[in-house]
Design an enzyme around this catalytic site. Structure first.
Site, PDB file in Angstrom:
ATOM      1  N   SER A   1       0.835  -1.194   0.000  1.00 49.75           N
ATOM      2  CA  SER A   1       0.000   0.000   0.000  1.00 49.75           C
ATOM      3  C   SER A   1       0.876   1.253   0.000  1.00 49.75           C
ATOM      4  O   SER A   1       1.682   1.447  -0.908  1.00 49.75           O
ATOM      5  CB  SER A   1      -0.968  -0.041   1.173  1.00 49.75           C
ATOM      6  OG  SER A   1      -1.958   0.947   1.059  1.00 49.75           O
TER       7      SER A   1
ATOM      8  N   GLU B   1      -8.957  -4.498  -4.896  1.00 50.76           N
ATOM      9  CA  GLU B   1      -8.207  -3.445  -4.226  1.00 50.76           C
ATOM     10  C   GLU B   1      -9.094  -2.352  -3.627  1.00 50.76           C
ATOM     11  O   GLU B   1      -8.709  -1.698  -2.669  1.00 50.76           O
ATOM     12  CB  GLU B   1      -7.227  -2.782  -5.209  1.00 50.76           C
ATOM     13  CG  GLU B   1      -6.051  -3.643  -5.604  1.00 50.76           C
ATOM     14  CD  GLU B   1      -4.993  -3.734  -4.511  1.00 50.76           C
ATOM     15  OE1 GLU B   1      -5.213  -3.191  -3.413  1.00 50.76           O
ATOM     16  OE2 GLU B   1      -3.958  -4.364  -4.763  1.00 50.76           O
TER      17      GLU B   1
END
Length: 547
Positions: free
Chosen positions: A244, A366
């Site tokens: 991330s 996602e």
């Protein structure tokens, strides 16, 4: 000499002494500080952990909002690393209160329990937070093992939260000691996040490092170069891994200074779901600057340096909490120097350190945790992206809503509902197209994978990377141990031997012009081509958005 040369010289000058004559537990002398390791695990798969090692002067007082300075203050008291760790001041976005319950309900089929109110502040939070942990196999100190590969974890958290203590590397370290492997030295680092790591600056704020958190990361990596041999590591064999914000941090390190300042201080990179807010340019951060001054009640960043920590942390929380859906307000922004341009544009221009080997991965879902379930028409769809991309002209937002992701639910598009439409657009905007751009930046020589083990949400793969026998993840979903250990083996082999002969990392295909990608599923792994992110929509995010 440049930033890297300057810091390398400073850090190397402080790394003169070696292993101290110890008692039963090893002691490492770094000149400015002395650290005793603590043993974790058994003789076969155990390691020594050296916790809370300072790599910079505390970024407080006059050093607040500035580029970090290498540790020069001397403390000769032996630190056994058992004190409560310090983490950097944390912040959360208010929209999590909508998105997380929605995600839980979508995955589990059950509504989560009602919230009980915000959790109390974490007592570990402290502005004096620039510390790292080093974990070395026991053989380093018990059998004089040297020159081991090094794996450095850069945490995620939207650039607003997270710390080195957010994961437990015990299972990953054990994987590196199985099947006759020599293991690796693990390093976890803190870096400033939120207001303290990404402070806004005005025209006169020449000494404000608006990307201070990225400089923290670089200083920690240079500390590794100068000191890791004392813990049995080889500075020429460093792999960085992050997920991330940690992954996009690695991409930012690769594009830093547009390569003018020399090579990055690592050899390989594992970039998992590189998430970053698009189009965070000087215009956007100028708005944040105005917002900050009003909230803090000051007229300049210099005046803000003298404010009490509690006041600044209150502003940090308030501004992050009021963020538009999908981002945290604070984060990397174009400064024309360390972060010279939009990340995706720097990647598209191939302004990266080409001497690094790279694995790029993303998950199959996602965007669920970034999706606003209240978006149920085209007006709300456009409003979402106007909040996410405030510097982008209305004409581009209109193109996004009419051409790139048209409101067509007939089955001709990869979505049939408004929520699916938004989810795809957000996934590609925030993560997938960054991964695609990274593959393009390295002229298709990366290795790429898609994590599709259900539910395959953003960050689900972290539980697999750091698997240590846990039966379920944070959602209560069972973790298939065989798949987790297999993934760990790929990453460990990559850190230890790259893609040399015999490395299991070779199962992850080279991207090539065919856009090959390994699809990791509950039932097996297949090589898919082309990569689902290699599509015209990502071309818009990579090229068309900024044209």
């Amino acid at each position: 000499m440049g930033f890297r040369g300057y810091f390398s010289g400073c850090v190397s000058a402080l790394a003169l002494s070696g292993l101290a004559a110890g008692q039963s537990l090893p002691v490492v002398d770094l000149l400015t500080s002395v650290h005793r390791g603590q043993v974790v695990g058994n003789t076969t798969h155990g390691y020594y952990t050296f916790n809370n090692i300072p790599f910079a002067e505390p970024p407080v007082g006059p050093l607040r909002f500035r580029v970090p300075i290498p540790k020069i203050t001397i403390n000769r008291t032996v630190d056994d690393g058992t004190a409560t760790p310090k983490i950097c001041p944390q912040a959360d976005a208010g929209w999590f209160g909508i998105s997380i319950p929605f995600a839980i309900e979508q995955v589990t089929g059950s509504a989560p329990p009602p919230p009980t109110g915000p959790p109390p502040p974490d007592p570990r939070q402290n502005e004096d937070c620039l510390y790292l942990d080093v974990k070395s196999p026991r053989a380093v100190f018990e059998n004089n093992r040297k020159n081991l590969p090094v794996l450095v974890w850069i945490h995620g958290g939207g650039f607003a939260r997270g710390s080195k203590n957010g994961v437990d590397p015990t299972g990953l370290i054990a994987q590196g000691l199985r099947d006759g492997k020599t293991g690796f030295v693990y390093v976890g680092i803190n870096y400033r996040v939120g207001l303290f790591g990404f402070p806004p600056r005005g025209p006169a704020d020449w000494d404000v490092a608006t990307n201070a958190g990225l400089y923290d990361q670089r200083l920690a990596l240079l500390w590794v170069q100068a000191n890791i041999h004392k813990f049995g590591g080889d500075a020429s064999k460093v792999t960085v891994i992050g997920e991330s914000a940690g992954a996009s941090s690695i991409a930012a390190q690769l594009t830093s200074f547009w390569g003018i300042d020399g090579s990055v201080p690592f050899k390989r990179a594992i970039i998992q779901s590189p998430a970053i807010r698009p189009a965070t340019d000087a215009t956007v951060y100028a708005q944040v600057y105005t917002q900050f001054l009003a909230a803090a009640g000051v007229s300049s960043m210099n005046a803000a340096r003298s404010l009490p920590y509690s006041t600044l942390q209150g502003v940090n929380l308030a501004i992050a909490g009021a963020s538009s859906f999908g981002h945290f307000t604070w984060g990397p922004n174009v400064d024309g120097f360390f972060f010279p341009d939009q990340l995706v544009r720097s990647l598209a221009l191939k302004r990266v350190d080409r001497n690094v080997d790279v694995i790029v991965t993303y998950t199959a879902d996602e965007a669920l945790i970034f999706t606003d379930p209240r978006v149920q028409d085209n007006t709300a769809f456009k409003a979402y992206f106007q909040g996410l991309l405030p510097s982008i002209p209305a004409s581009k937002i209109n193109t996004l809503a009419t051409t790139v992701y048209p409101e067509d639910f007939s089955g001709a598009q990869p979505y049939t509902t408004q929520t699916q439409r938004l989810k795809l657009a957000v996934a590609e905007a925030i993560v997938l197209c960054n991964a695609f751009a990274t593959d393009l930046a390295y002229q298709n020589t990366t290795r790429a994978a898609k994590f599709s083990v259900w539910p395959a949400l953003h960050a689900n793969d972290v539980a697999f990377t750091f698997y240590n026998g846990e039966p379920v993840d944070w959602l209560g979903i069972p973790i298939p141990g065989g798949i987790a250990r297999q993934m760990q083996q790929w990453f460990v082999d990559y850190a230890i031997s790259g893609t040399s002969s015999g490395s299991t990392a070779n199962i992850i295909p080279v991207y090539t012009s065919q856009n090959k990608i390994l699809n990791i599923t509950d039932t097996g792994n297949t090589v898919a081509q082309p990569d689902p992110a290699a599509n015209p929509r990502c071309r818009f995010w990579v090229e068309g958005l900024y044209a």
